[in-house]
Scaffold this active site. Structure first.
Site, PDB file in Angstrom:
ATOM      1  N   TYR A   1       0.848  -1.199   0.000  1.00  0.00           N
ATOM      2  CA  TYR A   1       0.000   0.000   0.000  1.00  0.00           C
ATOM      3  C   TYR A   1       0.874   1.236   0.000  1.00  0.00           C
ATOM      4  CZ  TYR A   1      -5.001  -0.418  -0.024  1.00  0.00           C
ATOM      5  OH  TYR A   1      -6.291  -0.566  -0.450  1.00  0.00           O
TER       6      TYR A   1
ATOM      7  N   ARG B   1      -1.454  -2.799 -18.762  1.00  0.00           N
ATOM      8  CA  ARG B   1      -2.753  -2.141 -18.814  1.00  0.00           C
ATOM      9  C   ARG B   1      -2.792  -1.058 -17.742  1.00  0.00           C
ATOM     10  NH1 ARG B   1      -6.928  -3.371 -21.624  1.00  0.00           N
ATOM     11  NH2 ARG B   1      -5.674  -5.013 -22.547  1.00  0.00           N
TER      12      ARG B   1
ATOM     13  N   THR C   1      -3.318   5.817 -22.259  1.00  0.00           N
ATOM     14  CA  THR C   1      -3.175   4.495 -21.677  1.00  0.00           C
ATOM     15  C   THR C   1      -1.705   4.128 -21.847  1.00  0.00           C
ATOM     16  OG1 THR C   1      -3.516   3.350 -23.772  1.00  0.00           O
ATOM     17  CG2 THR C   1      -5.480   3.779 -22.446  1.00  0.00           C
TER      18      THR C   1
ATOM     19  N   ASP D   1      -6.108  13.320 -25.738  1.00  0.00           N
ATOM     20  CA  ASP D   1      -6.136  11.939 -25.257  1.00  0.00           C
ATOM     21  C   ASP D   1      -5.416  11.110 -26.311  1.00  0.00           C
ATOM     22  OD1 ASP D   1      -6.703   9.321 -24.672  1.00  0.00           O
ATOM     23  OD2 ASP D   1      -8.848   9.634 -24.314  1.00  0.00           O
TER      24      ASP D   1
ATOM     25  N   LYS E   1      -1.432   0.355 -25.114  1.00  0.00           N
ATOM     26  CA  LYS E   1      -1.727   0.241 -26.544  1.00  0.00           C
ATOM     27  C   LYS E   1      -0.402   0.329 -27.313  1.00  0.00           C
ATOM     28  CE  LYS E   1      -6.454   1.687 -25.613  1.00  0.00           C
ATOM     29  NZ  LYS E   1      -7.543   2.675 -25.820  1.00  0.00           N
TER      30      LYS E   1
ATOM     31  N   GLU F   1      -0.560   4.807  -0.614  1.00  0.00           N
ATOM     32  CA  GLU F   1      -1.382   5.996  -0.902  1.00  0.00           C
ATOM     33  C   GLU F   1      -0.540   7.256  -0.757  1.00  0.00           C
ATOM     34  OE1 GLU F   1      -4.812   5.760   1.607  1.00  0.00           O
ATOM     35  OE2 GLU F   1      -5.862   4.406   0.245  1.00  0.00           O
TER      36      GLU F   1
HETATM   37  C1  PLP Z   1      -8.605   3.070 -25.021  1.00  0.00           C
HETATM   38  C2  PLP Z   1      -8.965   4.492 -24.857  1.00  0.00           C
HETATM   39  C3  PLP Z   1      -9.376   5.005 -23.615  1.00  0.00           C
HETATM   40  C4  PLP Z   1      -9.721   4.132 -22.426  1.00  0.00           C
HETATM   41  O1  PLP Z   1      -8.754   3.342 -21.941  1.00  0.00           O
HETATM   42  P1  PLP Z   1      -9.113   2.132 -20.942  1.00  0.00           P
HETATM   43  O2  PLP Z   1      -7.771   1.740 -20.459  1.00  0.00           O
HETATM   44  O3  PLP Z   1      -9.817   1.115 -21.745  1.00  0.00           O
HETATM   45  O4  PLP Z   1      -9.957   2.696 -19.857  1.00  0.00           O
HETATM   46  C5  PLP Z   1      -9.604   6.365 -23.507  1.00  0.00           C
HETATM   47  N1  PLP Z   1      -9.441   7.181 -24.566  1.00  0.00           N
HETATM   48  C6  PLP Z   1      -9.095   6.722 -25.771  1.00  0.00           C
HETATM   49  C7  PLP Z   1      -8.948   7.683 -26.914  1.00  0.00           C
HETATM   50  C8  PLP Z   1      -8.857   5.368 -25.961  1.00  0.00           C
HETATM   51  O5  PLP Z   1      -8.540   4.920 -27.184  1.00  0.00           O
END
Ligand code: PLP
Length: 414
Positions: free
Chosen positions: A51, A231, A222, A196, A225, A53
């Site tokens: 933990y 993840r 993220t 994003d 990807k 925090e």
């Molecule tokens: C995949 C994705 C997310 C969300 O990611 P998670 O890890 O699945 O919550 C947010 N924004 C965009 C543009 C994405 O492609």
């Protein structure tokens, strides 16, 4: 992993089947990838026991000195990768990272101007089915008929609605983004800029796509990807937003950070700093271009006119199948893609007109031009023979023959 298989043969057997599926098939969902064995090792490490925090040097628990080392390493490497002023590596995934940014910088009822989902935006950018859509007032901009972001429309909407935030970032859009244009529009109306980069973070880190970090207030991503880490999520921001962002993540929305995941992020960031990662990112794009060419020459209708990144969005209805039928046929042929809405899709999300496919995972396996040409041929064959089970099984065998030449986790066993 004898402990797992001895104690829990049911879970071990499912993992073994999943490993075989990953090894034998062609993973072409553009948001997926294969992490390295080093990343897996950190992810499965004893850091999960702790933990912690708070943030490095300011924790609510004792015994965090080594966890602090790990989290600080992840932060320093990520800063170097993106040229960032401040980074928070604690968000549990991409969606919670976005929620944290909204809650840090906006008040309930504030307007956010983001891309329409069917034009490539993401659920977390204000889709009516999300809880965020109840809290904030999302307005949507679109792409032009030739598939580019309509910056004139974006400008007009910004002037009309005076949003508090303008959001750029997509999960099914295949073109480069002109962040300077978005920033100029935001400055004109006094809006906060958020990007994003969940899908394209790896390409940006490698210098293969435009980087919004120097320009924008906040950038979320993220880590699993194209960045090819565990993840998870991450928020990059300007120094002036640091306090608000950190407070929104913890204690605003989350409890203890997942330090095993943060350790795996640190490893993945080290990998992304290596020269070989740049080659990887270049190959992802090159492979997507070959698929674009091969599929276009077979008469496929590519949305946005093609690709500048790792993904393709294809309208399959002119070929006589729906997105769901194409996804199913390809699945039976050993090629994993996902059905997807196309801009202003007349069909429904559960059976849309398109499929979305991408090259990050197959590029990780080492596949190049020769394989892309074969794959494009199989995709076409499967779609043109979507109801011929024998044909699809035959393609699956051919796929298996090829993937066998690109070993995946050769020493792993469950
Ligand atoms: C995949 C994705 C997310 C969300 O990611 P998670 O890890 O699945 O919550 C947010 N924004 C965009 C543009 C994405 O492609």
């Amino acid at each position: 992993m004898t402990n797992l298989s001895a104690f829990d043969p049911a879970t071990a057997a499912s993992l073994a089947r999943e490993l075989t599926r990953q090894r034998e098939g062609l993973e072409m969902i553009p948001s997926e990838n294969f992490v390295s064995e080093a990343v897996l090792e950190a992810l499965g490490s004893i850091a999960t026991n702790k933990y912690s925090e708070g943030y490095p040097g300011k924790r609510y628990y004792g015994g965090c000195e080594f966890i602090d080392e790990i989290e600080s390493l992840a932060i320093a490497r990520a800063k170097q990768l993106f040229g960032a002023e401040h980074i928070n590596v604690q968000p549990l995934s991409g969606a919670p990272a976005n929620v944290a940014v909204y809650s840090a910088l906006l008040s309930p009822g504030d307007k956010i101007l983001g891309m329409d989902l069917s034009h490539g935006g993401h659920l977390t950018h204000g889709h009516p089915v999300t809880y965020m859509a109840k809290i904030y007032d999302f307005i949507r901009y679109k792409t032009t008929t030739d598939g580019r972001i309509d910056y004139d429309n974006l400008h007009a909407m910004a002037i009309e609605h005076k949003p508090k935030m303008i959001l750029a970032g997509y999960s099914a859009y295949s073109r480069e983004i002109e962040y300077e244009k978005v920033k100029a529009i935001a400055d004109e109306v006094g809006a906060i800029t958020m990007a994003d980069i969940a899908h394209i973070a790896g390409l940006i880190a490698a210098g293969e796509m435009h980087n919004p970090v120097p320009l924008f207030d906040v950038v979320t991503t993220t880590t699993h990807k194209t960045l090819r880490g565990p993840r998870g999520g991450m928020i990059i921001c300007k120094e002036i937003h640091k306090k608000a962002i950190d407070k929104a993540v913890f204690p605003g929305l989350q409890g203890g950070p997942h330090e095993n995941v943060i350790a795996a992020k640190a490893v993945a960031f080290k990998e992304a700093l290596e020269p070989s990662f740049k080659e990887y990112a270049k190959q992802i794009k090159a492979n997507a271009k070959i698929l674009e060419k091969e599929l276009a020459s077979r008469g496929y209708r590519l949305m946005f006119g093609g690709t500048d990144n790792h993904l393709l969005l294809i309208d399959v209805t002119p070929k006589g199948v729906t997105g769901a039928q194409a996804e199913k046929a390809l699945d039976l042929a050993g090629i994993t893609v996902n059905k997807n809405m196309i801009p202003d899709d007349p069909r429904s999300p559960m059976d849309p007109s398109g499929i979305r496919l991408g090259t990050p995972a197959i590029t990780t396996r080492g596949m190049e031009e020769e394989e892309m040409k074969k794959i494009a041929g199989w995709i076409d064959e499967a779609i043109m023979n979507a109801s011929d089970a024998t044909k699809l099984r035959q393609i699956r065998e051919e796929v298996k023959g090829m993937t066998g030449r690109f070993p995946l986790y050769p020493n792993l066993m469950y």
